[in-house]
Design a protein around this motif. Structure first.
Motif, PDB file in Angstrom:
ATOM      1  N   LYS A   1      -0.297 -42.032   7.398  1.00 53.55           N
ATOM      2  CA  LYS A   1      -0.885 -42.749   7.603  1.00 53.55           C
ATOM      3  C   LYS A   1      -1.931 -43.059   7.160  1.00 53.55           C
ATOM      4  O   LYS A   1      -2.311 -44.400   6.206  1.00 53.55           O
ATOM      5  N   GLN A   2      -3.106 -42.462   6.900  1.00 51.06           N
ATOM      6  CA  GLN A   2      -3.765 -42.278   5.489  1.00 51.06           C
ATOM      7  C   GLN A   2      -2.877 -42.645   3.528  1.00 51.06           C
ATOM      8  O   GLN A   2      -3.482 -43.509   2.758  1.00 51.06           O
ATOM      9  N   LEU A   3      -1.853 -42.011   3.992  1.00 50.82           N
ATOM     10  CA  LEU A   3      -1.468 -42.079   2.651  1.00 50.82           C
ATOM     11  C   LEU A   3      -0.634 -42.738   2.247  1.00 50.82           C
ATOM     12  O   LEU A   3      -0.202 -43.773   1.148  1.00 50.82           O
ATOM     13  N   CYS A   4       0.220 -43.650   3.298  1.00 49.41           N
ATOM     14  CA  CYS A   4       1.103 -44.348   3.168  1.00 49.41           C
ATOM     15  C   CYS A   4       1.378 -45.868   3.692  1.00 49.41           C
ATOM     16  O   CYS A   4       2.009 -46.013   4.246  1.00 49.41           O
ATOM     17  N   GLY A   5       0.484 -45.209   5.535  1.00 45.90           N
ATOM     18  CA  GLY A   5       0.202 -45.988   5.522  1.00 45.90           C
ATOM     19  C   GLY A   5      -0.928 -48.079   4.788  1.00 45.90           C
ATOM     20  O   GLY A   5      -1.086 -47.659   4.081  1.00 45.90           O
ATOM     21  N   ASN A   6       0.101 -48.475   5.628  1.00 42.66           N
ATOM     22  CA  ASN A   6      -1.044 -50.658   5.372  1.00 42.66           C
ATOM     23  C   ASN A   6      -1.648 -50.779   5.442  1.00 42.66           C
ATOM     24  O   ASN A   6      -2.038 -50.756   6.757  1.00 42.66           O
ATOM     25  N   GLU A   7      -2.789 -50.765   4.219  1.00 42.93           N
ATOM     26  CA  GLU A   7      -4.654 -51.338   5.205  1.00 42.93           C
ATOM     27  C   GLU A   7      -4.551 -52.156   5.711  1.00 42.93           C
ATOM     28  O   GLU A   7      -5.895 -53.555   5.516  1.00 42.93           O
ATOM     29  N   GLY A   8      -3.482 -53.143   5.372  1.00 42.50           N
ATOM     30  CA  GLY A   8      -3.712 -55.176   5.220  1.00 42.50           C
ATOM     31  C   GLY A   8      -3.494 -55.491   4.248  1.00 42.50           C
ATOM     32  O   GLY A   8      -4.172 -56.760   3.691  1.00 42.50           O
ATOM     33  N   HIS A   9      -4.059 -54.418   2.951  1.00 39.17           N
ATOM     34  CA  HIS A   9      -4.274 -55.454   1.520  1.00 39.17           C
ATOM     35  C   HIS A   9      -2.921 -54.717   0.730  1.00 39.17           C
ATOM     36  O   HIS A   9      -2.782 -53.979   0.334  1.00 39.17           O
ATOM     37  N   GLY A  10      -2.291 -56.184   0.288  1.00 37.53           N
ATOM     38  CA  GLY A  10      -0.938 -55.833  -0.475  1.00 37.53           C
ATOM     39  C   GLY A  10      -0.141 -54.807  -0.066  1.00 37.53           C
ATOM     40  O   GLY A  10       0.474 -54.700   1.574  1.00 37.53           O
ATOM     41  N   ARG A  11       0.672 -54.093  -1.019  1.00 39.21           N
ATOM     42  CA  ARG A  11       1.693 -52.954  -0.468  1.00 39.21           C
ATOM     43  C   ARG A  11       1.616 -52.022  -0.685  1.00 39.21           C
ATOM     44  O   ARG A  11       1.165 -51.797  -1.653  1.00 39.21           O
ATOM     45  N   LYS A  12       2.274 -51.467  -0.103  1.00 40.16           N
ATOM     46  CA  LYS A  12       1.624 -49.800  -0.440  1.00 40.16           C
ATOM     47  C   LYS A  12       2.907 -49.074  -0.440  1.00 40.16           C
ATOM     48  O   LYS A  12       3.647 -48.828   0.717  1.00 40.16           O
ATOM     49  N   TYR A  13       3.550 -47.806  -0.468  1.00 44.64           N
ATOM     50  CA  TYR A  13       4.360 -47.078  -1.176  1.00 44.64           C
ATOM     51  C   TYR A  13       4.338 -45.848  -1.419  1.00 44.64           C
ATOM     52  O   TYR A  13       2.841 -45.863  -1.747  1.00 44.64           O
ATOM     53  N   CYS A  14       5.109 -44.990  -0.985  1.00 51.81           N
ATOM     54  CA  CYS A  14       5.208 -43.165  -1.117  1.00 51.81           C
ATOM     55  C   CYS A  14       6.081 -42.821  -1.487  1.00 51.81           C
ATOM     56  O   CYS A  14       7.442 -43.659  -1.210  1.00 51.81           O
ATOM     57  N   LEU A  15       5.644 -42.132  -2.892  1.00 50.47           N
ATOM     58  CA  LEU A  15       6.303 -41.925  -3.810  1.00 50.47           C
ATOM     59  C   LEU A  15       6.827 -40.406  -2.886  1.00 50.47           C
ATOM     60  O   LEU A  15       5.434 -39.388  -3.444  1.00 50.47           O
ATOM     61  N   VAL A  16       8.426 -40.180  -3.041  1.00 50.42           N
ATOM     62  CA  VAL A  16       7.961 -38.810  -1.966  1.00 50.42           C
ATOM     63  C   VAL A  16       8.927 -37.538  -3.312  1.00 50.42           C
ATOM     64  O   VAL A  16      10.453 -38.097  -3.738  1.00 50.42           O
ATOM     65  N   LEU A  17       8.474 -36.176  -2.971  1.00 51.19           N
ATOM     66  CA  LEU A  17       8.949 -35.689  -4.425  1.00 51.19           C
ATOM     67  C   LEU A  17       9.104 -34.303  -3.176  1.00 51.19           C
ATOM     68  O   LEU A  17       8.192 -33.636  -2.721  1.00 51.19           O
ATOM     69  N   VAL A  18      10.834 -34.407  -3.513  1.00 50.45           N
ATOM     70  CA  VAL A  18      11.326 -33.584  -2.855  1.00 50.45           C
ATOM     71  C   VAL A  18      11.852 -31.882  -3.007  1.00 50.45           C
ATOM     72  O   VAL A  18      12.073 -31.763  -3.673  1.00 50.45           O
ATOM     73  N   SER A  19      10.472 -30.839  -2.889  1.00 47.70           N
ATOM     74  CA  SER A  19      10.467 -29.507  -2.793  1.00 47.70           C
ATOM     75  C   SER A  19      10.845 -29.827  -4.794  1.00 47.70           C
ATOM     76  O   SER A  19      11.889 -28.561  -5.172  1.00 47.70           O
ATOM     77  N   LEU A  20       9.708 -30.068  -5.301  1.00 49.42           N
ATOM     78  CA  LEU A  20       9.613 -29.969  -6.760  1.00 49.42           C
ATOM     79  C   LEU A  20       8.982 -28.778  -7.006  1.00 49.42           C
ATOM     80  O   LEU A  20       7.654 -28.279  -6.170  1.00 49.42           O
ATOM     81  N   SER A  21       8.641 -28.051  -8.304  1.00 50.32           N
ATOM     82  CA  SER A  21       7.710 -27.496  -9.111  1.00 50.32           C
ATOM     83  C   SER A  21       6.922 -27.859  -8.959  1.00 50.32           C
ATOM     84  O   SER A  21       6.572 -29.069  -8.938  1.00 50.32           O
ATOM     85  N   GLU A  22       5.566 -26.531  -9.400  1.00 52.75           N
ATOM     86  CA  GLU A  22       4.540 -27.740  -9.635  1.00 52.75           C
ATOM     87  C   GLU A  22       4.618 -27.995 -11.637  1.00 52.75           C
ATOM     88  O   GLU A  22       3.711 -29.036 -11.434  1.00 52.75           O
ATOM     89  N   ALA A  23       5.082 -27.748 -12.251  1.00 51.06           N
ATOM     90  CA  ALA A  23       5.211 -28.615 -13.308  1.00 51.06           C
ATOM     91  C   ALA A  23       6.159 -29.430 -13.293  1.00 51.06           C
ATOM     92  O   ALA A  23       5.550 -30.728 -13.831  1.00 51.06           O
ATOM     93  N   ALA A  24       6.888 -29.616 -12.803  1.00 49.95           N
ATOM     94  CA  ALA A  24       8.218 -30.899 -12.176  1.00 49.95           C
ATOM     95  C   ALA A  24       7.125 -32.093 -11.462  1.00 49.95           C
ATOM     96  O   ALA A  24       7.146 -32.940 -11.814  1.00 49.95           O
ATOM     97  N   THR A  25       6.340 -31.955 -10.717  1.00 51.41           N
ATOM     98  CA  THR A  25       5.130 -32.731  -9.705  1.00 51.41           C
ATOM     99  C   THR A  25       4.232 -32.996 -10.857  1.00 51.41           C
ATOM    100  O   THR A  25       3.592 -34.354 -11.100  1.00 51.41           O
TER     101      THR A  25
END
Length: 747
Positions: A526-550
């Protein structure tokens, strides 16, 4: 019997011996003038007890048979009378032998006779025997018995209205009637007691009507309605309209409430049926959502357990409402109706006996309680007591006292936020206390990503230098981020006013988090992806990426963000485009680590969400509307533009698919994980085989071999099952490092 015989012998031995000697002397001296008769004769030659009984009978008879012996002097003894003396002695011995009775037999017969005299009346009263005639007791005993009470002829002739009869009846039923009257009086007083009932007769603002949407409208529909109405009623587009500003503010307030699921739930709860204690800002909690909403939350919760029919709960309700309205936004308020959600009480740290009872829940802190039973004090005193409990139990920020402590904390090298203020001996004003409480709230929520501390400007001036606040009462928020590869740590300092301290601090945290990709869990989603009521909020999910790719993905995302902001400014937009659009990068892993300080794998339910995203390693999630969109890894430099211009194709997830259920849960109890594994076919079969082998082999092994086999089995299980290995190590690790965030759980 022997004891009584010995006592009687000792008592009368002297008297009997004296009488016997006197009689023998009389027989030897001369013939008696009168010989004793009856039992007295037997007593003269009988046993000791025979003589005693005979003497007692003579005394009772009044002297009718007395033993008289002449007192004449004994004649001289001659040799011719020796034969008669011998004969008389022999006859006396024979007579004594014939009449002698055993002492024990005589006493036993006396005892048996006494028993028959006492037991005969009792047997006649209690033993019913139709074949045996009851023994009738003697007349004196019968006359001595008390007569049974019964109604006399005068009493039987009396009617029920007679005063004496009424008095007797009152004496009999006075106690029960008094108890019944007292019970009725208590019930009447309980029903007639004064209690607080909130008045909801006034008309409230209808947020659904303000936006023109139905109550079951989705988040996406509410957002579209808000955009259309905001464009229509914006004061800048209607400069000559005086009511447009009020209408625009009403639309904004409605969108702020209805776009936030938790605020929307609290707003919908105001329309409960009459007769219940309604709350304006409190959420209704149950066993189904208590763990997810309260125990897995990073916010501070005040949870009240109440009974709507209880007078103390109704009296405490206005106090609860006043404090909850005053501190909403800084504290989350929830309530459990004990009459409807008794299963939710199982999550509390102790059994609830008295109500209303308030618990403070905060991550990593033991729950504290406050008994809300109003006392004889005034209402202001009760409100002050509850306010003091809230402020005293609120999580505090670590306060640095000396410059050495400040220098040691600053050199830790982690992302840090320092809150400093120039007091110079001045008192803390009310606005400053409220602003500081908001800062403490943010520090507690984001403690897992930043280190927070508070200090006076007198010990921070050496570190902050010229950026240190100088005026009295000025605030300074200092953010220090981690250095990038090959770069230096960045330092951002802001000096807000009291009212803007929380807002400024929240903005600084959001900007710092947008440059990081933290691991997503059930607690922080909820902290990272939840909407606080101001604007639009999305989460970009990175699945099993390496440190360099991240790192490369974060760089591309930052470039897309900067390009989108530049395009919006060139297009003539007066508002900040980034205020209405937020994309937070997060990471998840499909494999689990065995160390408790590392992340865990996603749950089995994540596969359904990932399948909708076509198993792409990067996809965007909108949590409120439950939509996902596939984003290619090489297109991250345009992701802001694609989301803003709606070039991405979002797919709505099925109702049965839950995003939260599939998120990693490092705080899940081991018991729950074991049950989940054994509930599967493979897990249940493996468990059955293991138990069968253990029961068949272990009894045949010696103790040393059993210990070695058990250790080897545990080691093998830790290798096969990473979650078990993680749990085993955390037992020791969390005992040593209790302050670690991974060890701070309320489950």
């Amino acid at each position: 019997l022997k004891k009584e015989a010995n006592k009687s012998k000792k008592k009368f031995v002297a008297e009997v011996r004296t009488q016997k000697e006197a009689k023998e002397q009389a027989l030897l001296s001369e013939e008696p003038e009168e010989v004793p008769r009856g039992r007295a004769a037997k007593a003269a030659g009988g046993s000791t007890f025979t003589k005693v009984v005979a003497a007692e009978e003579q005394e009772d008879s009044g002297g009718e048979e007395e033993e008289t012996v002449s007192a004449r002097p004994a004649p001289p003894v001659s040799t011719g009378s020796s034969k008669s003396k011998k004969e008389s002695a022999a006859e006396r011995k024979k007579r004594e032998a014939r009449s002698q009775v055993s002492d024990l037999e005589f006493l036993a017969s006396e005892q048996s006779q006494d028993y028959r005299q006492v037991a005969a009346p009792a047997r006649g009263r209690f033993v019913i025997d139709f074949t045996q005639k009851k023994e009738t007791p003697a007349a004196p005993l019968k006359e001595a018995r008390p007569k049974k009470k019964g109604k006399s002829s005068d009493e039987s002739d009396r009617q029920w209205w007679d005063p004496q009869v009424i008095k007797q009846k009152l004496d009999v039923f006075a106690g029960p009637m008094l108890m019944l009257g007292l019970f009725v009086a208590i019930i009447a007083a309980r029903m007639g007691e004064e209690s607080f009932m909130p008045d909801h007769s006034d008309e409230r603002v209808d947020h659904y009507g303000a936006l023109g949407v139905p109550k079951d409208e989705s988040i996406l529909g509410i957002r579209k309605a808000y955009k259309a109405l905001a464009m229509e009623w914006h004061p800048d587009k209607n400069p000559d309209c005086q009511s447009c500003a009020e209408r625009f503010a009403e639309i904004g307030k409605a969108y702020e409430v209805l776009s936030n699921p938790e605020l929307k739930k609290a707003y919908d709860q105001r329309k409960k049926p009459e007769g219940q204690l309604q709350s304006a800002v409190s959420e209704s909690l149950s066993a189904a959502d208590f763990e997810d909403i309260v125990l897995r939350s990073n916010e501070v919760w005040m949870v009240q357990i109440f009974d709507p029919s209880d007078g103390a709960s109704r009296d405490f309700h206005p106090i609860w409402e006043e404090i909850s309205l005053q501190y909403q936004g800084k504290v989350r308020f929830g309530r459990i109706d004990a009459t409807q959600h008794r299963r939710a009480l199982d999550y509390l740290p102790q059994r609830v006996v008295l109500m209303p009872l308030v618990y403070r829940f905060a991550r990593g802190l033991h729950p504290e309680s406050f008994l809300g039973i109003p006392s004889t004090r005034e209402a202001k005193g009760e409100v002050a007591a509850f306010r003091s409990f809230l402020l005293d139990s609120y999580p505090k920020v670590h306060h640095l006292e000396t410059a050495e402590e400040m220098q040691q904390w600053w050199s830790a090298g982690r992302q840090q936020i320092l809150i400093s203020r120039s007091t110079r001996g001045g008192k803390v004003r009310k606005k400053e206390r409220e602003a500081l409480l908001e800062a403490h709230r943010l520090a507690h929520e984001w403690e897992g990503f930043f280190e927070f501390a508070q200090a006076d400007v007198s010990i921070t001036s050496d570190i902050l230098g010229a950026q240190s606040p100088q005026p009295k009462g000025a605030w300074a928020i200092t953010l220090r981020t981690q250095p990038r590869a090959g770069g230096n740590a960045s330092l951002v300092v802001s000096m807000p006013e009291d009212e803007k301290l929380g807002t400024t601090m929240q903005g600084m945290i959001a900007k710092a988090m947008a440059e990081e990709a933290p691991f997503l869990t059930k607690r922080n989603h909820k902290q990272l992806c939840g909407n606080e009521g101001h604007g639009r909020k999305y989460c970009l999910v990175l699945v099993s990426l390496s440190e360099a790719a991240t790192a490369q993905a974060l760089e591309d995302l930052a470039a897309s963000k900067a390009a989108y902001a530049q395009e919006s400014l060139e297009g003539g937009s007066e508002e900040d485009p980034l205020e209405d659009l937020h994309i937070q990068p997060v990471r998840v892993q499909t494999w689990s680590n065995r160390m408790p300080w590392q992340t865990v794998a996603v749950g089995s339910a994540f596969s359904a969400v990932w399948a909708e995203a076509k198993y792409s390693q990067t996809f965007i999630v909108e949590l409120e509307s439950k939509r996902v969109a596939v984003v290619k890894l090489n297109n991250l430099r345009e992701v802001f533009q694609q989301v803003a211009y709606e070039d991405l194709k979002f797919i709505e997830l099925p109702e049965t698919t839950s995003i939260v259920r599939g998120l990693p849960d490092p705080e899940s109890p081991m018991k729950r994980e074991l049950v989940a594994v054994l509930s599967t076919f493979v897990g249940g079969l493996s468990g059955f085989v293991a138990i069968a082998v253990f029961a068949a082999v272990v009894p045949e092994l010696p103790v040393a071999a059993v210990g070695i086999a058990s250790g080897a089995s545990i080691l093998l299980l830790a290798v096969i099952w990473p979650r078990f290995c993680r749990w085993s190590i955390s037992l020791v690790w969390c005992t040593i490092f209790t302050e670690k965030l991974e060890c701070q759980t309320n489950l």
